[in-house]
Design a protein around this motif. Structure first.
Motif, PDB file in Angstrom:
ATOM      1  N   UNK A 249       0.843  -1.202   0.000  1.00 41.64           N
ATOM      2  CA  UNK A 249       0.000   0.000   0.000  1.00 41.64           C
ATOM      3  C   UNK A 249       0.871   1.243   0.000  1.00 41.64           C
ATOM      4  N   UNK A 250       0.396   2.268  -0.717  1.00 45.71           N
ATOM      5  CA  UNK A 250       1.003   3.590  -0.646  1.00 45.71           C
ATOM      6  C   UNK A 250       0.307   4.454   0.400  1.00 45.71           C
ATOM      7  N   UNK A 251      -0.769   3.920   1.006  1.00 46.07           N
ATOM      8  CA  UNK A 251      -1.475   4.638   2.056  1.00 46.07           C
ATOM      9  C   UNK A 251      -0.783   4.352   3.389  1.00 46.07           C
ATOM     10  N   UNK A 252       0.216   5.161   3.701  1.00 44.06           N
ATOM     11  CA  UNK A 252       1.049   4.889   4.864  1.00 44.06           C
ATOM     12  C   UNK A 252       0.309   5.096   6.181  1.00 44.06           C
ATOM     13  N   UNK A 253      -0.708   5.953   6.183  1.00 50.80           N
ATOM     14  CA  UNK A 253      -1.516   6.129   7.388  1.00 50.80           C
ATOM     15  C   UNK A 253      -2.235   4.826   7.739  1.00 50.80           C
ATOM     16  N   UNK A 254      -2.798   4.168   6.730  1.00 62.13           N
ATOM     17  CA  UNK A 254      -3.490   2.901   6.958  1.00 62.13           C
ATOM     18  C   UNK A 254      -2.500   1.814   7.350  1.00 62.13           C
ATOM     19  N   UNK A 255      -1.354   1.779   6.694  1.00 62.12           N
ATOM     20  CA  UNK A 255      -0.336   0.778   7.021  1.00 62.12           C
ATOM     21  C   UNK A 255       0.104   0.921   8.473  1.00 62.12           C
ATOM     22  N   UNK A 256       0.366   2.150   8.892  1.00 58.61           N
ATOM     23  CA  UNK A 256       0.809   2.411  10.265  1.00 58.61           C
ATOM     24  C   UNK A 256      -0.245   1.962  11.276  1.00 58.61           C
ATOM     25  N   UNK A 257      -1.506   2.222  10.976  1.00 56.03           N
ATOM     26  CA  UNK A 257      -2.590   1.879  11.904  1.00 56.03           C
ATOM     27  C   UNK A 257      -2.864   0.378  11.938  1.00 56.03           C
ATOM     28  N   UNK A 258      -2.616  -0.311  10.834  1.00 56.89           N
ATOM     29  CA  UNK A 258      -3.121  -1.678  10.660  1.00 56.89           C
ATOM     30  C   UNK A 258      -2.094  -2.779  10.885  1.00 56.89           C
ATOM     31  N   UNK A 259      -0.883  -2.607  10.405  1.00 51.51           N
ATOM     32  CA  UNK A 259       0.070  -3.714  10.305  1.00 51.51           C
ATOM     33  C   UNK A 259       0.673  -4.128  11.645  1.00 51.51           C
ATOM     34  N   UNK A 260       1.029  -5.421  11.735  1.00 53.45           N
ATOM     35  CA  UNK A 260       1.856  -5.913  12.832  1.00 53.45           C
ATOM     36  C   UNK A 260       3.335  -5.762  12.473  1.00 53.45           C
ATOM     37  N   UNK A 261       3.661  -6.145  11.253  1.00 49.73           N
ATOM     38  CA  UNK A 261       5.044  -6.098  10.767  1.00 49.73           C
ATOM     39  C   UNK A 261       5.081  -5.358   9.442  1.00 49.73           C
TER      40      UNK A 261
END
Length: 266
Positions: free
Chosen positions: A188-200
């Motif tokens: 994803x290029x949506x880093x806000x979503x990645x930061x909120x969602x991912x474990x790793x």
């Protein structure tokens, strides 16, 4: 491992990656960093020019039998859903995979309906796929993968082209799938979503992985952000600004989303 295309382009360079079962994993990096190429190695579409791929500790030998079993366990949803939808109706498209797995008709019906209910596509089951909106097509493509009950689902830019509400719904859907014990991997290029969602998070740059860690570790590494041309998520940036201005106290763990930040503000 390494991988080169037929024209000589070296897309993967001396890369090593280990993904833990049951995690929510994000790969981030610029266009051309090698994320999609790497994904296509995970279920045997591409074969490394050098090195090996292992699934559950077993080396993939690329025999027809093993590739068939691998693709039962690992489902890929491409960025453009039009590349996956080809049947006349939504129901036919979602049922294509389970039918080809050789399941009994009653089992196919059960799994297809369950997948379509989870993805909110049951109400459009009789619609022609070419009449669907972009967001609906993405949900149908995911339903087609979920109906086969894979252990791992891989998604290339699942929120691209979706509005904020659609993006939130998509991430909730992936959370639900992960909560069943499955591993979810996305780019994803949506880093806000990645930061909120991912474990790793794994950061790719020029065909290699230059960093891996939890979201805060990655997005506090200024050198990694610079090399991969990434930016700090807005929640983390605002939080750091408020701490620097003594407006809120520093927390052992930084907020990951809007609600957590609002709670710190009282």
């Amino acid at each position: 491992m390494e991988f080169s295309y037929l024209d000589g382009t070296k897309a993967i360079k001396n890369l090593s990656i280990n993904i833990v079962r049951g995690k929510k994993v994000a790969l981030v990096g610029n266009n051309g960093a090698g994320k999609t190429t790497l994904f296509l190695h995970f279920n045997g579409v591409h074969r490394p020019s050098k090195g090996v791929i292992r699934f559950k500790g077993e080396k993939i030998d690329y025999s027809n039998k093993q590739l068939k079993e691998l693709r039962k366990s690992i489902g890929i949803v491409f960025q453009d859903p039009d590349n996956q939808l080809f049947s006349a109706s939504v129901y036919q498209d979602v049922s294509f995979g389970p039918i080809n797995l050789g399941w009994p008709e009653a089992v196919v019906r059960e799994k297809v309906e369950q997948a379509m209910q989870k993805t909110s596509t049951w109400s459009i089951k009789d619609k022609p796929t070419h009449f669907l909106s972009h967001g609906q097509k993405k949900r149908v493509a995911i339903a087609g993968i979920l109906a086969m009950e894979p252990e791992i689902i891989i998604l290339d830019e699942p929120t691209a082209g979706l509005d904020p509400v659609g993006t939130g719904q998509m991430m909730q859907l992936l959370d639900q799938f992960n909560q069943t014990g499955a591993t979810v991997i996305l780019t994803s290029h949506n880093l806000d979503e990645v930061y909120a969602w991912a474990d790793d998070i794994f950061v790719m740059e020029n065909g290699n992985i230059i960093a891996q860690g939890n979201p805060e570790e990655i997005f506090r590494n200024e050198e990694v952000l610079r090399r991969a041309n990434l930016v700090k998520p807005w929640v983390l940036e605002v939080y750091d600004h408020l701490v620097a201005k003594n407006m809120i106290r520093h927390q052992p763990q930084s907020p990951r989303n809007r609600e957590q930040l609002k709670n710190l503000l009282g």
